[in-house]
Every structure is written in C-alpha cells, then in structure tokens.
Design a protein around this motif. Structure first.
Motif, short mmCIF file in Angstrom:
data_model
loop_
_atom_site.label_atom_id
_atom_site.label_comp_id
_atom_site.label_asym_id
_atom_site.label_seq_id
_atom_site.Cartn_x
_atom_site.Cartn_y
_atom_site.Cartn_z
N ARG A 1 -6.22 -6.15 -12.70
CA ARG A 1 -5.66 -4.79 -12.64
C ARG A 1 -6.70 -3.75 -13.04
NH1 ARG A 1 -2.25 -1.18 -15.96
NH2 ARG A 1 -2.31 -2.60 -17.75
N GLU B 1 -9.40 -3.96 -10.16
CA GLU B 1 -8.85 -3.80 -8.81
C GLU B 1 -9.28 -4.93 -7.87
OE1 GLU B 1 -9.84 0.14 -7.47
OE2 GLU B 1 -8.40 1.09 -8.83
N LEU C 1 -1.29 -3.88 -7.66
CA LEU C 1 -2.33 -4.90 -7.55
C LEU C 1 -2.06 -5.77 -6.32
CD1 LEU C 1 -4.82 -6.20 -8.95
CD2 LEU C 1 -3.20 -7.76 -10.08
#
Length: 338
Positions: free
Chosen positions: A138, A141, A193
């Motif tokens: 997260r 990315e 995500l």
C-alpha cells in the motif's frame, strides 16, 4: 537497531542444479506485460514460487525472498536476486516490497497438517505476514498477487465449488488463508491497492519433492518408483481437482496483468479424479510393481472437491492447458530423471 539499507543476506543467484532446472523448463511461460518490471516472489525458493520466478527471470527483474525453511537455494533462477529472510522479518520484507512493481506472495505455512500441529506459527507466517505484505505494498503502490487456497471452503455443501460458496475452513491453515484472502480484497476496496487472490486447488508437478507434508501425487510417485506400496488413505473414492503447476504459473501471470483486480479466483481444472484412480495411473506410468494398499482414512477428510472455473476463464482469461494425464506423465518423468 535499524537494519542496513541493503541486507547482508541479499546476493545474486547461483545457477540452479541440473535436476531443478529440468523441473522449471518443462513448460514455456509468456512474460505478458511484465517485461522489465521489478518482481518480488515471496516463498520463491519453494515449489510454486520457484516456478513463477523461473518463468519471469528471463524477462523481468526478479527478486526471490525465502527463509529456506522449506525452500531450496538451488531453486532460485540464475540472474535473480536472492534475499534469505523470513516473512515475519518486517524490515527486510518492507525493503523488498518497496523495491517491487509486482509482488507474488507465495510464502505461507507448508500444509494443513503442519498448521494443525503449529497453529500459532501458521497464523504468523500465513495471515499476519500477508497483512505485512499488503501494508508495505500500500505504501509503495505495488500490485499483490496472493496465493489463497481451496482450503478456505472446508467441507463443500455442493460441487463444483464457486468462489461464492460458503467458507467453513476446517484447519488453521484454511482459516489463515481465508483471512489473507479477505485482507487482499479489503485492501483493494479500502485503499485502491491492486490485488488478486488465487485460490489454488491441488497443485502438483515437477519440483514438488515428497516429505511429511508433500502433496499426494509426489508421495505416490516416489513410492511407485522405489517399488514400495502406494498408500491410499480410506477407500480411495474421495475426489480432488488437481492442477498442474505450469497452469498455476499462467494464472499468476494473468493475475499480474489483468484489469479485473480486487477479486478472488479459483485456480483449478474444473475436473475431478478419485485418489484410487490417481494411484492406478501413477502405477501405470511408473511401470511399477508397487501394490496399492489402503490404510485408515484421515478424520474429517473432505470427500469430494472440484472447482467451478467460469470466473477465472471469463474475467481473468485463464484456462488450464495441461491435462491430468499429461501432467502426471511429466511429473513421473521428472522424478525418474532425478
């Protein structure tokens, strides 16, 4: 104490041994849209993870992350980076995920049986470590393709089993995989995500070495080639959906490049075979004199299991390419050559 920027256990890989190379060269995998990407494979020195790493090593920047508790150093493909660390090592894991565009998260407790003996460790290695992977992803990315399992379904109410079926796991392993499966989709819904959970059914193939917690096919093949009795638990009429490891890799590559993220997919053939027929087929392929013998059934053993595969076909574009007959022949050949 803060960990150094580059962990001392990171090193370029050495060439794999000849027998392991053969295991990974049996099926050709297209790289898809991952060419040149930075790819992390946790559990990448293990059975499924090493097949993923070998498929991508010629085309992407691959890092294999493995504690070598159950994995083998010789499984790491030439040219890949290797990090020898546990998935519970938060600092090492975060650094590895931070350097990746795509994470194939294969690290987990080895099996249902081991999780029953060690439920706390199963939770730490499978559920809690997955949360750590997702949290690190997260922040960076990175897309996460997660190894889930048919064990999350438990005793199915009916077959074939769709992804929407009731989830009633009967082991710590199944429960921990269910938690990881849910977390993957929750992180997509809450944080955007890119995640995909792949629910593997019974995976088999070259490179799956027998042992206390090994899959039934590798156990049967080794028994047959050694001229030992092939031991079937119960009456052998229980059925399973066996999927070849090369097809599992193809499903992972699809998941790494699909737009249909935030979903979970069964990875299976949609066809079943009885354990007795499986033993007979291995007996035939091995040209073995090994008799098939029956022993007591395992308490709580699932009677029938076969997946519904329409969602993976329609949304993921995945269809298995290797039949059980062909997959068994390749597996027996690998064991015989080894």
């Amino acid at each position: 104490m803060d960990a150094p920027d580059t962990p001392p256990h990171r090193a370029a890989s050495e060439p794999p041994s000849a027998d392991q190379s053969t295991a990974h060269d049996l099926v050709e995998y297209p790289p898809g849209d991952l060419r040149g990407d930075r790819v992390l494979v946790t559990g990448g020195a293990g059975f499924i993870g090493s097949h993923i790493a070998h498929a991508l090593a010629p085309h992407a920047e691959v890092t294999v992350y493995d504690s070598l508790v159950s994995g083998n150093r010789s499984n790491v493909p030439a040219g890949a980076e290797f990090v020898e660390a546990d998935v519970r090592d938060g600092d090492a894991l975060e650094r590895a995920v931070d350097a990746a565009d795509v994470v194939f998260h294969e690290a987990a407790m080895v099996s249902v049986g081991q999780s029953v003996e060690e439920p706390t460790e199963s939770h730490d290695v499978t559920a809690e470590a997955t949360l750590s992977v997702l949290e690190a992803a997260r922040r960076s990315e990175a897309r996460v393709v997660l190894a889930s399992s048919a064990a999350i379904y438990g005793q199915p109410e009916a077959t074939p089993i769709p992804e929407s079926a009731a989830k009633t796991p009967t082991s710590p392993y199944g429960l921990d995989k269910l938690a990881a499966d849910h977390y993957a989709r929750l992180y997509h819904d809450l944080y955007g995500l890119e995640t995909v959970a792949l629910r593997y059914f019974n995976v088999y193939g070259p490179g799956q070495t027998p042992g206390e917690y090994a899959g039934v096919i590798s156990v049967f093949v080794e028994q047959a080639l050694a001229g030992e009795p092939i031991t079937v638990e119960g009456d052998g009429e229980q059925t399973r959906d066996f999927v070849y490891v090369g097809d599992v890799v193809r499903a992972n590559l699809r998941a790494a490049t699909t737009d249909a993220v935030g979903e979970a997919y069964n990875v299976a053939t949609g066809e079943s075979i009885s354990i007795r027929r499986l033993a007979e087929r291995i007996q035939e392929l091995s040209d073995a004199d090994s008799p098939i013998v029956h022993r007591d059934a395992r308490p709580g053993d699932i009677r029938h299991s076969v997946a519904e595969t329409e969602r993976a076909r329609d949304r993921l574009g995945f269809e298995p390419a290797v039949s059980v007959s062909d997959g068994l022949a390749r597996t027996v050949e690998w064991f015989r050559d080894r």
